[in-house]
Scaffold this active site. Structure first.
Site, PDB file in Angstrom:
ATOM      1  N   MET A   1      -8.811   8.478   0.688  1.00 52.98           N
ATOM      2  CA  MET A   1      -9.581   8.898   1.872  1.00 52.98           C
ATOM      3  C   MET A   1     -10.070  10.332   1.673  1.00 52.98           C
ATOM      4  O   MET A   1      -9.319  11.176   1.180  1.00 52.98           O
ATOM      5  CB  MET A   1      -8.697   8.843   3.116  1.00 52.98           C
ATOM      6  CG  MET A   1      -8.020   7.505   3.323  1.00 52.98           C
ATOM      7  SD  MET A   1      -7.049   7.525   4.834  1.00 52.98           S
ATOM      8  CE  MET A   1      -6.208   5.945   4.708  1.00 52.98           C
TER       9      MET A   1
ATOM     10  N   MET B   1     -12.046   4.823   0.406  1.00 54.47           N
ATOM     11  CA  MET B   1     -12.615   5.081   1.734  1.00 54.47           C
ATOM     12  C   MET B   1     -13.257   6.462   1.670  1.00 54.47           C
ATOM     13  O   MET B   1     -12.814   7.423   2.298  1.00 54.47           O
ATOM     14  CB  MET B   1     -11.508   5.006   2.799  1.00 54.47           C
ATOM     15  CG  MET B   1     -11.085   3.568   3.084  1.00 54.47           C
ATOM     16  SD  MET B   1      -9.529   3.482   3.965  1.00 54.47           S
ATOM     17  CE  MET B   1      -8.400   3.607   2.597  1.00 54.47           C
TER      18      MET B   1
ATOM     19  N   ASP C   1      -4.807   3.764  -1.419  1.00 48.71           N
ATOM     20  CA  ASP C   1      -5.825   4.119  -0.420  1.00 48.71           C
ATOM     21  C   ASP C   1      -6.301   5.551  -0.621  1.00 48.71           C
ATOM     22  O   ASP C   1      -5.517   6.498  -0.515  1.00 48.71           O
ATOM     23  CB  ASP C   1      -5.231   3.983   0.987  1.00 48.71           C
ATOM     24  CG  ASP C   1      -5.065   2.535   1.380  1.00 48.71           C
ATOM     25  OD1 ASP C   1      -6.061   1.793   1.340  1.00 48.71           O
ATOM     26  OD2 ASP C   1      -3.931   2.140   1.715  1.00 48.71           O
TER      27      ASP C   1
ATOM     28  N   SER D   1       0.846  -1.197   0.000  1.00 47.13           N
ATOM     29  CA  SER D   1       0.000   0.000   0.000  1.00 47.13           C
ATOM     30  C   SER D   1       0.878   1.243   0.000  1.00 47.13           C
ATOM     31  O   SER D   1       1.670   1.451   0.934  1.00 47.13           O
ATOM     32  CB  SER D   1      -0.887   0.010   1.246  1.00 47.13           C
ATOM     33  OG  SER D   1      -1.399   1.312   1.446  1.00 47.13           O
TER      34      SER D   1
ATOM     35  N   GLY E   1      -2.749  -3.857   9.446  1.00 44.38           N
ATOM     36  CA  GLY E   1      -1.976  -4.608  10.426  1.00 44.38           C
ATOM     37  C   GLY E   1      -1.443  -5.929   9.897  1.00 44.38           C
ATOM     38  O   GLY E   1      -1.149  -6.839  10.681  1.00 44.38           O
TER      39      GLY E   1
ATOM     40  N   MET F   1     -11.672  -5.542   6.297  1.00 52.73           N
ATOM     41  CA  MET F   1     -10.764  -4.646   7.022  1.00 52.73           C
ATOM     42  C   MET F   1     -10.365  -5.324   8.334  1.00 52.73           C
ATOM     43  O   MET F   1     -11.232  -5.776   9.103  1.00 52.73           O
ATOM     44  CB  MET F   1     -11.427  -3.302   7.316  1.00 52.73           C
ATOM     45  CG  MET F   1     -11.624  -2.383   6.117  1.00 52.73           C
ATOM     46  SD  MET F   1     -10.126  -1.949   5.208  1.00 52.73           S
ATOM     47  CE  MET F   1      -9.131  -1.163   6.468  1.00 52.73           C
TER      48      MET F   1
ATOM     49  N   ASP G   1      -6.799  -6.201   4.963  1.00 45.71           N
ATOM     50  CA  ASP G   1      -6.169  -4.880   4.910  1.00 45.71           C
ATOM     51  C   ASP G   1      -6.117  -4.282   6.315  1.00 45.71           C
ATOM     52  O   ASP G   1      -7.155  -4.028   6.930  1.00 45.71           O
ATOM     53  CB  ASP G   1      -7.002  -3.987   3.979  1.00 45.71           C
ATOM     54  CG  ASP G   1      -6.370  -2.627   3.749  1.00 45.71           C
ATOM     55  OD1 ASP G   1      -5.286  -2.348   4.312  1.00 45.71           O
ATOM     56  OD2 ASP G   1      -6.968  -1.838   2.993  1.00 45.71           O
TER      57      ASP G   1
ATOM     58  N   HIS H   1      -8.665   1.400  -3.318  1.00 45.76           N
ATOM     59  CA  HIS H   1      -9.548   1.209  -2.159  1.00 45.76           C
ATOM     60  C   HIS H   1     -10.145   2.566  -1.798  1.00 45.76           C
ATOM     61  O   HIS H   1      -9.444   3.446  -1.287  1.00 45.76           O
ATOM     62  CB  HIS H   1      -8.688   0.633  -1.009  1.00 45.76           C
ATOM     63  CG  HIS H   1      -9.413   0.452   0.287  1.00 45.76           C
ATOM     64  ND1 HIS H   1      -8.751   0.226   1.472  1.00 45.76           N
ATOM     65  CD2 HIS H   1     -10.740   0.442   0.595  1.00 45.76           C
ATOM     66  CE1 HIS H   1      -9.630   0.090   2.448  1.00 45.76           C
ATOM     67  NE2 HIS H   1     -10.840   0.225   1.944  1.00 45.76           N
TER      68      HIS H   1
ATOM     69  N   HIS I   1      -1.596  -1.358  -4.046  1.00 42.28           N
ATOM     70  CA  HIS I   1      -2.823  -0.915  -3.366  1.00 42.28           C
ATOM     71  C   HIS I   1      -2.778   0.602  -3.154  1.00 42.28           C
ATOM     72  O   HIS I   1      -1.787   1.138  -2.662  1.00 42.28           O
ATOM     73  CB  HIS I   1      -2.900  -1.644  -2.026  1.00 42.28           C
ATOM     74  CG  HIS I   1      -4.164  -1.440  -1.256  1.00 42.28           C
ATOM     75  ND1 HIS I   1      -5.332  -2.132  -1.522  1.00 42.28           N
ATOM     76  CD2 HIS I   1      -4.443  -0.646  -0.198  1.00 42.28           C
ATOM     77  CE1 HIS I   1      -6.267  -1.772  -0.660  1.00 42.28           C
ATOM     78  NE2 HIS I   1      -5.763  -0.858   0.157  1.00 42.28           N
TER      79      HIS I   1
HETATM   80  C1  DX5 Z   1      -6.102   1.730   6.160  1.00 43.46           C
HETATM   81  C2  DX5 Z   1      -5.827   1.411   4.709  1.00 43.46           C
HETATM   82  C3  DX5 Z   1      -4.739   0.449   4.558  1.00 43.46           C
HETATM   83  C4  DX5 Z   1      -3.406   0.887   5.090  1.00 43.46           C
HETATM   84  C5  DX5 Z   1      -2.829  -0.311   5.765  1.00 43.46           C
HETATM   85  O1  DX5 Z   1      -7.301   2.346   6.318  1.00 43.46           O
HETATM   86  O2  DX5 Z   1      -6.953   0.888   4.054  1.00 43.46           O
HETATM   87  O3  DX5 Z   1      -4.612  -0.032   3.221  1.00 43.46           O
HETATM   88  O4  DX5 Z   1      -2.521   1.343   4.105  1.00 43.46           O
HETATM   89  O5  DX5 Z   1      -1.714   0.074   6.469  1.00 43.46           O
HETATM   90  P1  DX5 Z   1      -0.921  -0.914   7.406  1.00 43.46           P
HETATM   91  O6  DX5 Z   1      -0.490  -2.084   6.539  1.00 43.46           O
HETATM   92  O7  DX5 Z   1       0.206  -0.083   7.874  1.00 43.46           O
HETATM   93  O8  DX5 Z   1      -1.844  -1.358   8.498  1.00 43.46           O
HETATM   94 ZN    ZN Z   2      -6.552  -0.035   2.005  1.00 49.80          ZN
END
Ligand code: DX5
Ligand code: ZN
Length: 227
Positions: A44, A78, A42, A15, A184, A147, A182, A76, A40
């Protein structure tokens, strides 16, 4: 192999959220040279989730590099009312677009918009949404995203209570739909997700947050039993 088949394999998807935004291109090149093929992205909006990250222009900036290297741009969203923005991301070069179940009352419509725009479609659920929420849309999905942290921030610890949901989602969507996890995802958490049927492993901090992202990517591939 067609690029769409990338979604059927077990793959680690770095990501870019955790990359240095001043050098996203070189960061992507580094992990693609190490074997990554699903990148990936992200998005937001400061509304569905508090932070604001990036928009279609960043997808557009990466499209040539990622596609020329045989890769896949996994976007992705969000964002609230994602159906309003799907065509912009498709035009920018997204290969798959995942919307949040919680972000629109029109999930079926949003998935149709993604398909009409020529992309593979995913729906994501947050940790508080039960897997059964995707029951009626399951036959139309290319990706079901579970998630494993609350969306909005990288670097959060994996929530163990999401693990049974991964297995439930796999059971719901069957063999022809990818199950993506996705949040952690690191060496210790990738394996348990794989055991429950996940095949796409998004990894931000555990790749780009490491001193050697290529080496970190390789370790995760091994932990997930990925290709
Ligand atoms: C969080 C994102 C993830 C994020 C994951 O809301 O959707 O894709 O990049 O980050 P890590 O792998 O650090 O948890
Ligand atoms: Zn993501």
């Amino acid at each position: 192999m067609s690029r769409a088949e990338l979604l059927r394999d077990r793959r680690v998807a770095p990501s870019i959220l955790a990359a240095d935004f001043g050098r996203i291109g070189p960061a992507v090149a580094e992990v693609m040279e190490a074997g990554a093929r699903v990148i990936h992205v992200d998005v937001m909006d400061g509304h569905f989730v508090p932070p604001i990250s990036i928009g279609p222009n960043v997808v557009d900036a990466l499209r040539e590099q990622v596609h020329d290297a045989g890769g896949w741009l996994d976007v992705h969203l969000m964002i609230q009312a994602p159906e309003r923005h799907v065509s912009d991301f498709a035009r920018a070069g997204a290969d798959s677009i995942t919307v949040h179940f919680e972000a629109t009352p029109h999930v079926h419509y949003a998935v149709n918009c993604v398909h009409d725009a020529g992309c593979r479609a995913g729906v994501a659920i947050t940790p508080s949404t039960p897997p059964g929420a995707l029951e009626s849309i399951a036959p139309d999905l290319d990706i079901a995203l579970c998630m494993t942290v609350n969306p909005g921030w990288g670097g959060q610890p994996f929530l163990p209570e999401t693990l049974p949901k991964v297995g439930a989602l796999k059971e719901l969507v069957g063999d022809d739909t990818a199950v993506e996890v996705d949040g952690g995802i690191e060496v210790d958490t990738a394996g348990p997700c794989a055991d429950r049927g996940a095949n796409l492993f998004v990894a931000g901090s555990s790749v780009f947050g490491q001193p050697d992202p290529a080496e970190a990517y390789a370790k995760l591939v091994e932990a997930a039993g990925a290709v």
